[in-house]
Design a protein around this motif. Structure first.
Motif, mmCIF file in Angstrom:
data_model
loop_
_atom_site.group_PDB
_atom_site.id
_atom_site.type_symbol
_atom_site.label_atom_id
_atom_site.label_comp_id
_atom_site.label_asym_id
_atom_site.label_seq_id
_atom_site.Cartn_x
_atom_site.Cartn_y
_atom_site.Cartn_z
ATOM 1 N N LYS A 30 0.835 -1.208 0.000
ATOM 2 C CA LYS A 30 0.000 0.000 0.000
ATOM 3 C C LYS A 30 0.865 1.251 0.000
ATOM 4 N N GLU A 31 2.003 1.185 0.789
ATOM 5 C CA GLU A 31 2.891 2.338 0.831
ATOM 6 C C GLU A 31 3.501 2.599 -0.546
ATOM 7 N N GLN A 32 3.901 1.492 -1.238
ATOM 8 C CA GLN A 32 4.457 1.645 -2.588
ATOM 9 C C GLN A 32 3.438 2.214 -3.548
ATOM 10 N N GLU A 33 2.187 1.715 -3.431
ATOM 11 C CA GLU A 33 1.112 2.210 -4.298
ATOM 12 C C GLU A 33 0.881 3.679 -4.054
ATOM 13 N N GLY A 34 0.888 4.092 -2.777
ATOM 14 C CA GLY A 34 0.669 5.491 -2.435
ATOM 15 C C GLY A 34 1.775 6.389 -2.933
ATOM 16 N N ALA A 35 2.999 5.806 -3.015
ATOM 17 C CA ALA A 35 4.130 6.596 -3.469
ATOM 18 C C ALA A 35 4.023 6.923 -4.949
ATOM 19 N N SER A 36 3.353 6.049 -5.719
ATOM 20 C CA SER A 36 3.301 6.256 -7.159
ATOM 21 C C SER A 36 2.042 6.974 -7.616
ATOM 22 N N SER A 37 1.002 6.920 -6.819
ATOM 23 C CA SER A 37 -0.230 7.591 -7.234
ATOM 24 C C SER A 37 -1.030 8.043 -6.028
ATOM 25 N N LYS A 38 -1.761 9.126 -6.222
ATOM 26 C CA LYS A 38 -2.591 9.650 -5.143
ATOM 27 C C LYS A 38 -3.860 8.837 -5.011
ATOM 28 N N PRO A 39 -4.406 8.749 -3.786
ATOM 29 C CA PRO A 39 -5.724 8.111 -3.638
ATOM 30 C C PRO A 39 -6.757 8.853 -4.474
ATOM 31 N N GLU A 40 -7.726 8.119 -4.972
ATOM 32 C CA GLU A 40 -8.730 8.705 -5.870
ATOM 33 C C GLU A 40 -9.412 9.919 -5.250
ATOM 34 N N LYS A 41 -9.660 9.873 -3.954
ATOM 35 C CA LYS A 41 -10.400 10.962 -3.293
ATOM 36 C C LYS A 41 -9.597 12.269 -3.256
ATOM 37 N N ASP A 42 -8.269 12.166 -3.375
ATOM 38 C CA ASP A 42 -7.432 13.364 -3.345
ATOM 39 C C ASP A 42 -7.202 13.973 -4.725
ATOM 40 N N LYS A 43 -7.666 13.295 -5.784
ATOM 41 C CA LYS A 43 -7.444 13.782 -7.138
ATOM 42 C C LYS A 43 -8.476 14.820 -7.551
ATOM 43 N N LEU A 44 -8.059 15.719 -8.414
ATOM 44 C CA LEU A 44 -8.971 16.693 -9.003
ATOM 45 C C LEU A 44 -9.777 15.982 -10.093
ATOM 46 N N THR A 45 -11.091 16.075 -10.025
ATOM 47 C CA THR A 45 -11.947 15.412 -11.013
ATOM 48 C C THR A 45 -12.227 16.363 -12.171
ATOM 49 N N VAL A 46 -11.783 15.952 -13.372
ATOM 50 C CA VAL A 46 -11.928 16.782 -14.567
ATOM 51 C C VAL A 46 -12.831 16.072 -15.574
ATOM 52 N N VAL A 47 -13.826 16.788 -16.087
ATOM 53 C CA VAL A 47 -14.721 16.247 -17.114
ATOM 54 C C VAL A 47 -14.555 17.092 -18.373
ATOM 55 N N THR A 48 -14.370 16.422 -19.512
ATOM 56 C CA THR A 48 -14.240 17.135 -20.786
ATOM 57 C C THR A 48 -15.313 16.653 -21.757
ATOM 58 N N THR A 49 -15.508 17.407 -22.822
ATOM 59 C CA THR A 49 -16.449 16.974 -23.846
ATOM 60 C C THR A 49 -15.780 15.984 -24.790
ATOM 61 N N ILE A 50 -14.676 16.388 -25.423
ATOM 62 C CA ILE A 50 -14.037 15.551 -26.442
ATOM 63 C C ILE A 50 -12.717 14.973 -25.921
ATOM 64 N N ALA A 51 -12.327 13.833 -26.500
ATOM 65 C CA ALA A 51 -11.096 13.162 -26.080
ATOM 66 C C ALA A 51 -9.852 13.956 -26.459
ATOM 67 N N GLN A 52 -9.955 14.828 -27.469
ATOM 68 C CA GLN A 52 -8.804 15.651 -27.862
ATOM 69 C C GLN A 52 -8.363 16.574 -26.725
ATOM 70 N N ILE A 53 -9.285 16.827 -25.781
ATOM 71 C CA ILE A 53 -8.938 17.591 -24.580
ATOM 72 C C ILE A 53 -8.564 16.641 -23.453
#
Length: 319
Positions: A30-53
């Motif tokens: 879990k510590e290794q996983e945390g070192a490489s990526s943030k927990p989902e709840k701490d991430k900024l949630t971004v929604v876009t219209t098209i995949a080019q963005i």
């Protein structure tokens, strides 16, 4: 009896040791996983219209953001209407990015409403008007992602919004953007070198609708779209006839369908050219208003662009 008791104690100690090692190992993972990526709840949630963005922002945002695109492969943004599920996704996002310039014409009211409670950015509308293309009626061409320099401006606008929203990650976003833009600069040089090999009189790109204007301007190719800037524009018999005459005049070897547009009009052009003695091939499928499937090379902006360049090169440079 004593020996049995000692044996049992040893077994219990062994089981406890094994269990403890499993717990320690799990914690380490879990510590290794945390070192490489943030927990989902701490991430900024971004929604876009098209995949080019969405896809470029996923590269720039890395593990600090979670990105979701409303429109997947084969979806036409010109005619797209937001579903109830889309509204829920938009409302759950911390930030909303769309291209603008009337590309997502049916969603403007939705964006106006959502912007009352969260950050909503039309990333292409930051580009200086004099850099944008217009049709004969004065309508602005919204397909700016086909000019790599202009799309860098739009993506930079989105990155600045991310940095403002999450100041603690601003340096991280900026560093990733700089690396990504270096890849875009390489892509531009590749595309220019490749398509310059096509004979000048064969550099005529015929597609279902007028989505490749910026592509043509940047890479010195004449572009002919049967429909106008939007897929809602009607195709008249005169449009088909004019296109056929262009093909015959320049002896263009191939025309192209688009992944998000009905191919019927292009097929009509091929048949019409044949009647006039010109054997026009179907050069392949290009990605215009939508990218490829996520997880494939064509599902990335760089891969989608390279696919289009290679497809056009091989079809128009045929001996």
């Amino acid at each position: 009896m004593k020996k049995k008791v000692v044996r049992k104690k040893m077994m219990v100690v062994g089981v406890l040791a094994l269990a403890l090692s499993v717990v320690i190992s799990a914690c380490g993972a879990k510590e290794q996983e945390g070192a490489s990526s943030k927990p989902e709840k701490d991430k900024l949630t971004v929604v876009t219209t098209i995949a080019q963005i969405a896809e470029p922002l996923s590269v720039i945002g890395g593990d600090r953001i979670h990105v979701e695109s409303l429109m997947g492969p084969g979806i036409d943004p010109h005619t797209y209407n937001a579903s109830q599920g889309d509204i829920q996704k938009l409302e759950s996002g911390d930030m909303i990015f769309y291209s603008g310039l009337h590309l997502e014409a049916n969603m403007v009211k939705v964006f106006d409403e959502i912007s009352k409670t969260r950050t909503v950015v039309a990333i292409s509308e930051s580009i200086a008007p004099e850099k944008l293309l217009k049709d004969e009626e004065g309508t602005t061409d919204p397909h700016v992602w086909f000019d790599i320099d202009l799309w860098k401006e739009a993506i930079n606008n989105a990155t600045e919004a991310l940095k403002k929203e999450r100041t603690q990650d601003a340096d991280f976003f900026e560093a990733n953007k700089v690396k990504y833009f270096e890849e875009l600069d390489k892509l531009k040089l590749e595309a220019q070198a490749k398509l310059s090999e096509i004979p000048k009189d064969k550099r005529v790109l015929v597609t279902a609708h007028d989505a490749f204007g910026y592509f043509g301007r940047m890479l010195d190719i004449e572009v002919v779209g049967l429909q106008g800037l939007s897929t809602e524009d009607e195709i008249g018999l005169s449009d088909i006839e004019d296109t056929i005459q262009t093909l015959v005049k320049y002896e263009v070897p191939a025309v192209f369908v688009e992944s998000s547009v009905n191919p019927a009009s292009i097929n009509a052009v091929i048949e019409g050219a044949k009647k006039q003695g010109l054997d026009v091939k179907l050069g392949g499928e290009l990605f215009s208003d939508a990218m490829g499937v996520a997880g494939t090379e064509e599902g990335t902006y760089l891969g989608m662009y390279r696919h289009n360049v290679e497809t056009i090169y091989h079809a128009l440079n045929a001996k």
